[in-house]
Design an enzyme around this catalytic site. Structure first.
Site, mmCIF file in Angstrom:
data_model
loop_
_atom_site.group_PDB
_atom_site.id
_atom_site.type_symbol
_atom_site.label_atom_id
_atom_site.label_comp_id
_atom_site.label_asym_id
_atom_site.label_seq_id
_atom_site.Cartn_x
_atom_site.Cartn_y
_atom_site.Cartn_z
ATOM 1 N N GLY A 107 7.109 18.335 -7.478
ATOM 2 C CA GLY A 107 6.837 19.654 -8.044
ATOM 3 C C GLY A 107 8.118 20.242 -8.593
ATOM 4 N N HIS A 108 8.237 21.559 -8.506
ATOM 5 C CA HIS A 108 9.403 22.241 -9.065
ATOM 6 C C HIS A 108 10.709 21.710 -8.478
ATOM 7 C CE1 HIS A 108 6.174 25.130 -9.947
ATOM 8 N NE2 HIS A 108 6.887 25.321 -11.042
ATOM 9 N N VAL A 109 10.739 21.533 -7.157
ATOM 10 C CA VAL A 109 11.986 21.074 -6.526
ATOM 11 C C VAL A 109 12.143 19.558 -6.686
ATOM 12 C CG1 VAL A 109 13.306 20.933 -4.384
ATOM 13 C CG2 VAL A 109 11.914 22.956 -4.837
ATOM 14 N N LYS A 143 9.235 39.758 6.320
ATOM 15 C CA LYS A 143 8.206 39.078 5.533
ATOM 16 C C LYS A 143 7.039 40.033 5.350
ATOM 17 C CE LYS A 143 7.534 34.790 3.989
ATOM 18 N NZ LYS A 143 8.491 33.858 3.438
ATOM 19 N N GLY A 174 6.671 14.266 -3.207
ATOM 20 C CA GLY A 174 6.263 15.503 -3.893
ATOM 21 C C GLY A 174 7.148 15.763 -5.094
HETATM 22 P P1 NAD Z 1 5.348 22.645 -5.854
HETATM 23 O O1 NAD Z 1 4.030 23.224 -5.473
HETATM 24 O O2 NAD Z 1 5.894 22.921 -7.205
HETATM 25 O O3 NAD Z 1 5.277 21.044 -5.731
HETATM 26 C C1 NAD Z 1 4.719 20.369 -4.656
HETATM 27 C C2 NAD Z 1 4.340 18.978 -5.180
HETATM 28 O O4 NAD Z 1 3.961 18.183 -4.055
HETATM 29 C C3 NAD Z 1 3.163 18.969 -6.157
HETATM 30 O O5 NAD Z 1 3.511 18.212 -7.302
HETATM 31 C C4 NAD Z 1 2.041 18.307 -5.369
HETATM 32 O O6 NAD Z 1 1.172 17.544 -6.175
HETATM 33 C C5 NAD Z 1 2.819 17.416 -4.418
HETATM 34 N N1 NAD Z 1 2.104 17.069 -3.192
HETATM 35 C C6 NAD Z 1 1.315 17.836 -2.419
HETATM 36 N N2 NAD Z 1 0.870 17.149 -1.370
HETATM 37 C C7 NAD Z 1 1.395 15.906 -1.464
HETATM 38 C C8 NAD Z 1 1.304 14.731 -0.669
HETATM 39 N N3 NAD Z 1 0.575 14.690 0.441
HETATM 40 N N4 NAD Z 1 1.998 13.640 -1.085
HETATM 41 C C9 NAD Z 1 2.743 13.665 -2.197
HETATM 42 N N5 NAD Z 1 2.858 14.747 -2.981
HETATM 43 C C10 NAD Z 1 2.184 15.843 -2.620
HETATM 44 O O7 NAD Z 1 6.359 23.089 -4.711
HETATM 45 P P2 NAD Z 1 7.940 23.254 -4.842
HETATM 46 O O8 NAD Z 1 8.260 24.606 -5.317
HETATM 47 O O9 NAD Z 1 8.504 22.054 -5.518
HETATM 48 O O10 NAD Z 1 8.362 23.227 -3.295
HETATM 49 C C11 NAD Z 1 8.345 22.016 -2.543
HETATM 50 C C12 NAD Z 1 8.531 22.348 -1.062
HETATM 51 O O11 NAD Z 1 9.783 23.007 -0.882
HETATM 52 C C13 NAD Z 1 7.481 23.295 -0.477
HETATM 53 O O12 NAD Z 1 7.264 22.952 0.856
HETATM 54 C C14 NAD Z 1 8.159 24.651 -0.544
HETATM 55 O O13 NAD Z 1 7.629 25.531 0.436
HETATM 56 C C15 NAD Z 1 9.594 24.275 -0.245
HETATM 57 N N6 NAD Z 1 10.588 25.215 -0.779
HETATM 58 C C16 NAD Z 1 10.653 25.449 -2.117
HETATM 59 C C17 NAD Z 1 11.625 26.304 -2.622
HETATM 60 C C18 NAD Z 1 11.732 26.570 -4.107
HETATM 61 O O14 NAD Z 1 12.764 27.108 -4.541
HETATM 62 N N7 NAD Z 1 10.741 26.203 -4.912
HETATM 63 C C19 NAD Z 1 12.544 26.924 -1.756
HETATM 64 C C20 NAD Z 1 12.479 26.659 -0.385
HETATM 65 C C21 NAD Z 1 11.482 25.787 0.082
#
Ligand code: NAD
Length: 378
Positions: free
Chosen positions: A201-203, A99, A199
């Site tokens: 977001g993207h995932v 990292k 949540g």
């Molecule tokens: P993101 O930032 O796109 O989305 C996160 C979402 O969660 C946002 O819409 C935000 O408004 C919402 N949020 C934040 N706090 C909240 C709460 N207390 N209650 C409800 N909603 C809340 O993130 P992402 O890329 O979708 O990733 C989601 C999680 O998965 C993160 O923890 C990330 O570290 C993990 N992750 C993501 C990936 C990936 O490929 N994107 C891979 C491995 C792990």
């Protein structure tokens, strides 16, 4: 993605760089190498931690964050790099764990020169460390890094990379949810299963679509309630307020936002039977809350196993990206989780520990081999 920064108390005698010798700290966690890079002319201060290269080159994202102290940055990179070793090992990839952290504010301190200088530093490690995006760093930043080194992944598809990993991460979470449902109910169908997605977001959004097509019943929330209402109405689900997640009941809780949501408070009134989601570091305390879940009979899919789709995606980038192949490999998350559940049962341990053991066994067994296949770099 949210940052998950270890909070450091500067009076703590165990804090790295204060009273605790660095070599002891490295030995304690088994780190191979820590490299500090600095170039004042571009404002770059970076630390790369290589935890292990036993299975292959150490791959892990670079995080940019305004750490309060160098000790805090060092602590974070040591913890995160070790986690990457376990994630790659349990996922069956020929990658080690590493990292990088860049000390700075991603809102104000970014520049082309900073990322290209970082790229040169990464290049100087000769492929022992491969970098990628993490909190505070986006695809454009990584493309600057890539101009200076072949050892950078997570670049756009237009540049021959694997692009946004989120859809593949969501696909992996879906396989993980199925493995959990199979373990608990002896079936793979998600029809009628009530899944809480915390949540969007993207995932979370990609996962909602996948679950809806499996005819699961969705309960969703986000800090942005407009988004939650929109997704709920699109898939005939229910939107709840963020503070209601542990006031309702369902079959599966899928954390897709923050880490640390499995804690004393949430477990005091926990209404779900399965925890299976993408968020990193879901257990506030791995040992305490991992044990508690076992005692409560709640099935926990270890976070770094179920969310490995993104890592599988960048792993595929190393040998020339092929989406079909990456999607096929993501299916293995199902089998890996079933293996972990079997170990947990047989050895009567929580699933987080079964997962750590599975990773450690692979590393120990393969450390005896003299040759491990390392893919060619793009
Ligand atoms: P993101 O930032 O796109 O989305 C996160 C979402 O969660 C946002 O819409 C935000 O408004 C919402 N949020 C934040 N706090 C909240 C709460 N207390 N209650 C409800 N909603 C809340 O993130 P992402 O890329 O979708 O990733 C989601 C999680 O998965 C993160 O923890 C990330 O570290 C993990 N992750 C993501 C990936 C990936 O490929 N994107 C891979 C491995 C792990």
């Amino acid at each position: 993605m949210e940052p998950q920064i270890t909070q450091i108390n500067s009076t703590d005698p165990d804090v790295v760089g204060t009273n605790f010798p660095l070599f002891d700290e490295m030995a304690l966690r088994g780190h191979e190498q820590i490299v500090h890079f600095s170039d004042e002319s571009v404002g770059l201060k970076a630390i790369v931690a290589i935890h292990s290269t036993i299975l292959g080159p150490a791959l892990g994202g670079a995080r940019m964050w305004p750490y309060a102290s160098e000790a805090e940055a060092l602590q974070d990179v040591l913890r995160l790099s070790r986690g990457m070793t376990y994630k790659a090992a349990v996922t069956g990839l020929n990658l080690g764990g590493g990292k990088a952290v860049i000390i700075g504010d991603p809102k104000t301190d970014k520049s082309e020169a900073l990322f290209r200088t970082f790229g040169r530093f990464v290049e100087s490690l000769g492929g022992r460390y491969i970098t990628a995006e993490d909190v505070g760093i986006n695809i454009n930043d990584m493309e600057y890094v890539r101009m200076e080194t072949r050892h950078a992944t997570g670049i756009s598809r237009a540049m021959g990379g694997s692009g946004d990993p989120s859809p593949i991460t969501a696909q992996g979470v879906l396989y993980g949810i199925k493995a959990c449902v199979n373990e608990m109910y002896g079936k793979d169908s998600l029809k009628g299963m009530r899944v809480m997605i915390q949540g969007l977001g993207h995932v979370g959004i990609a996962l909602s679509e996948l679950l809806a097509s499996e005819k699961a019943e969705l309960i969703v929330t986000d800090l942005d309630m407009n988004k939650a209402e929109k997704i709920a109405s699109r898939y005939n689900g229910k939107a709840i307020q963020p503070d209601e997640v542990f006031k309702v009941e369902g079959d599966i809780y899928s954390p897709s936002a923050l880490g640390g949501t499995i804690n004393n408070d949430s477990l005091s009134n926990f209404g779900y039977k399965i925890i299976a989601g993408s968020a990193n570091n879901q257990l506030a305390d791995e040992v305490i809350h991992g044990e508690a879940l076992k005692k409560m009979g709640i099935l926990y899919a270890p976070d770094y196993v179920i969310n490995a789709g993104g890592l599988i995606n960048v792993w595929n980038e190393l040998s020339g990206y092929n989406e079909k192949k990456a999607l096929k490999e993501v299916r293995n998350i199902y089998d890996t989780l079933k293996k972990i559940f079997a170990i947990a049962k047989k050895e009567d341990v929580p699933t987080y520990l079964a997962s750590n053991r599975l990773a450690e066994r692979r590393i120990t067994q393969l450390s005896k081999l003299s040759h491990i296949h390392i893919p060619h770099q793009v």
